[in-house]
Design a protein around this motif. Structure first.
Motif, mmCIF file in Angstrom:
data_model
loop_
_atom_site.group_PDB
_atom_site.id
_atom_site.type_symbol
_atom_site.label_atom_id
_atom_site.label_comp_id
_atom_site.label_asym_id
_atom_site.label_seq_id
_atom_site.Cartn_x
_atom_site.Cartn_y
_atom_site.Cartn_z
ATOM 1 N N ASN A 74 -27.693 42.078 44.819
ATOM 2 C CA ASN A 74 -27.364 41.478 46.066
ATOM 3 C C ASN A 74 -28.487 40.919 47.120
ATOM 4 O O ASN A 74 -28.502 40.966 48.265
ATOM 5 N N GLY A 75 -29.647 40.461 46.059
ATOM 6 C CA GLY A 75 -30.776 39.977 46.877
ATOM 7 C C GLY A 75 -30.318 38.641 47.739
ATOM 8 O O GLY A 75 -30.721 38.669 48.871
ATOM 9 N N SER A 96 -31.495 49.917 52.390
ATOM 10 C CA SER A 96 -30.461 49.588 51.630
ATOM 11 C C SER A 96 -30.122 50.555 50.403
ATOM 12 O O SER A 96 -31.202 50.945 49.991
ATOM 13 N N SER A 97 -29.056 50.704 49.853
ATOM 14 C CA SER A 97 -28.700 51.738 48.967
ATOM 15 C C SER A 97 -29.121 51.398 47.647
ATOM 16 O O SER A 97 -28.953 51.914 46.640
ATOM 17 N N MET A 98 -29.436 50.096 47.405
ATOM 18 C CA MET A 98 -29.818 49.339 46.228
ATOM 19 C C MET A 98 -31.174 49.416 46.011
ATOM 20 O O MET A 98 -31.875 49.134 44.857
ATOM 21 N N PHE A 99 -32.137 49.905 46.995
ATOM 22 C CA PHE A 99 -33.737 50.040 46.973
ATOM 23 C C PHE A 99 -33.930 51.129 46.046
ATOM 24 O O PHE A 99 -33.634 52.428 46.187
ATOM 25 N N THR A 100 -35.030 50.954 45.195
ATOM 26 C CA THR A 100 -35.636 51.973 44.616
ATOM 27 C C THR A 100 -37.065 51.437 44.294
ATOM 28 O O THR A 100 -37.277 50.520 44.128
ATOM 29 N N THR A 113 -35.550 34.892 46.065
ATOM 30 C CA THR A 113 -34.218 35.541 45.364
ATOM 31 C C THR A 113 -34.769 36.032 43.844
ATOM 32 O O THR A 113 -34.140 36.883 43.348
ATOM 33 N N ASP A 114 -35.465 35.113 43.236
ATOM 34 C CA ASP A 114 -35.967 35.447 41.646
ATOM 35 C C ASP A 114 -36.753 36.731 41.681
ATOM 36 O O ASP A 114 -36.417 37.734 40.805
ATOM 37 N N ARG A 115 -37.605 36.863 42.978
ATOM 38 C CA ARG A 115 -38.332 38.223 42.713
ATOM 39 C C ARG A 115 -37.385 39.415 43.108
ATOM 40 O O ARG A 115 -37.362 40.472 42.438
ATOM 41 N N LEU A 116 -36.514 39.147 43.949
ATOM 42 C CA LEU A 116 -35.470 40.504 44.254
ATOM 43 C C LEU A 116 -34.882 40.781 42.949
ATOM 44 O O LEU A 116 -34.686 41.915 42.892
#
Length: 405
Positions: free
Chosen positions: A350-351, A384-388, A340-343
């Motif tokens: 929203n990791g 995921s829409s939050m991915f870049t 979760t910290d890495r995400l």
């Protein structure tokens, strides 16, 4: 004459003498089989045994040392198979599990004295010998000329394929397209059968770099993998084998290299052999066994790496594979860090939700995930829409992606 000093032209004379002596002692005798039967076997990728004499280990070792004495300084350190018994073991390993029907050609990298080469030929295998040391070529070419197409000898270095240079490539470095064209091997679809089998002993000083370079080529379908699911049969150090086959929780061994090779290939241990069974080209005949502090390293391991047929059936594609590789590398750069910290470090708010959807515990550490978990995580991020992809720095991407040996 000063001791150890050869007169002008002595190196060429020594090489010609060695080639003539070996050609006389190792000239093959083809079996007296009906031509139609021989033709049918060849069409199926099987050849009659030419009945070659395989030199004993002491004779092969003398040849390696004689070649070394006439070489200039700066010759790369290499290991060779000199023991006929080990050669037969490797030959059986390479042929075990072969499917019925025509067999792919076997590319033998750096055959040196040719002990394994002759053993493979006697077993009916069609061999392409890729040799980077010109001093070994006369013996191999003499053997090639005495056979009827079962052996092809090429001057080149497998571990210097596709160098990142512009213009003409200077031998023994070479381009993979030229190599496959010379072998007569065409590209096949990824899910087709294995088009080529490759055997070699990884260079000791560049073992880890070579594994990374092959890995990038695999995921990008570049270099040798442009032609399909090329099967690698390679001797690697025991410590690197332990890394490739490690499981989550094995702190010292479980690394990014572990995850990526296990996702990309079926990994099979064919044989383990003590370092002392191999001959080196060191002038003092030493073994030069690399030291290992945390992992066992008493053997060289013959490992088969067969690319997975379903590697590119999901969201993972050659076009986005570099992103997958660097996601795994960043996660396992600190194996004890929580996922979760890495995400969150990638600005993914929203990791935690994403991990719940994948049924991965919220407090899971990077070292706890199995290789397939990393693939599922990557494919979920892709959707995921939050991915870049901007969380990878271009300079890091380019510096590691283009590993050039």
């Amino acid at each position: 004459m000063l001791a150890g000093r050869a007169p002008p032209g002595a190196a060429d004379c020594c090489r010609r003498f060695l080639a003539a002596a070996l050609a006389a002692g190792l000239r093959p005798l083809l079996c007296g089989l009906p031509p139609c039967w021989v033709t049918a076997r060849r069409a199926a990728g099987q050849w009659p045994s030419p009945g070659l004499r395989v030199p004993e280990a002491a004779e092969a070792e003398r040849l390696v040392q004689q070649v070394q004495r006439v070489q200039r300084t700066g010759v790369l350190f290499r290991r060779f198979i000199a023991c006929p018994q080990l050669a037969r073991t490797v030959q059986r390993c390479l042929q075990d599990g072969a499917c019925p029907g025509p067999q792919p050609v076997l590319l033998e990298c750096a055959p040196g004295p040719g002990i394994l080469t002759r053993t493979l030929l006697n077993a009916g295998v069609r061999v392409v010998a890729l040799e980077s040391n010109s001093a070994f070529l006369p013996n191999l070419q003499s053997l090639e000329n005495s056979l009827d197409g079962q052996l092809k000898v090429i001057y080149g270095d497998f571990f210097r394929l596709d160098p990142l240079v512009t213009g003409t490539v200077k031998p023994p470095a070479m381009r993979s397209d030229k190599l496959f064209e010379t072998m007569g091997v065409a590209a096949v679809p990824w899910r087709a059968d294995v088009p080529v089998k490759i055997f070699g002993i990884l260079p000791q000083k560049k073992e880890r770099n070579t594994l990374w370079r092959l890995l990038f080529a695999l995921y990008e379908c570049s270099s040798i993998y442009r032609y399909g699911r090329v099967e690698l049969n390679i001797f690697i150090s025991e410590k690197e084998y332990k890394v490739l086959t490690a499981k989550p929780g094995e702190t010292r061994a479980y690394q990014a290299l572990t995850v990526l090779w296990q996702v990309g290939c079926e990994i099979q241990l064919l044989h383990m052999e003590p370092w002392s069974s191999f001959v080196t080209n060191l002038k003092n005949g030493g073994l030069a066994v690399p030291k290992s502090t945390w992992l066992p390293n008493d053997h060289l391991c013959l490992v088969r790496l067969t690319p997975q047929q379903n590697l590119f059936t999901g969201g993972l594609k050659p076009t986005n594979s570099a992103t997958f590789i660097f996601m795994v590398k960043q996660c396992l750069a600190k194996p004890k860090s929580r996922l979760t910290d890495r995400l969150n470090s990638w600005s993914l708010d929203n990791g935690g939700k994403l991990l719940r959807e994948l049924e991965i515990p919220r407090n899971a550490e990077a070292r706890d995930l199995y290789p397939e978990d990393y693939r599922r995580l990557f494919e979920a991020l892709q959707n995921s829409s939050m991915f870049t992809e901007t969380w990878f720095h271009d300079d890091v991407l380019e510096s590691i992606r283009h590993i050039n040996l």
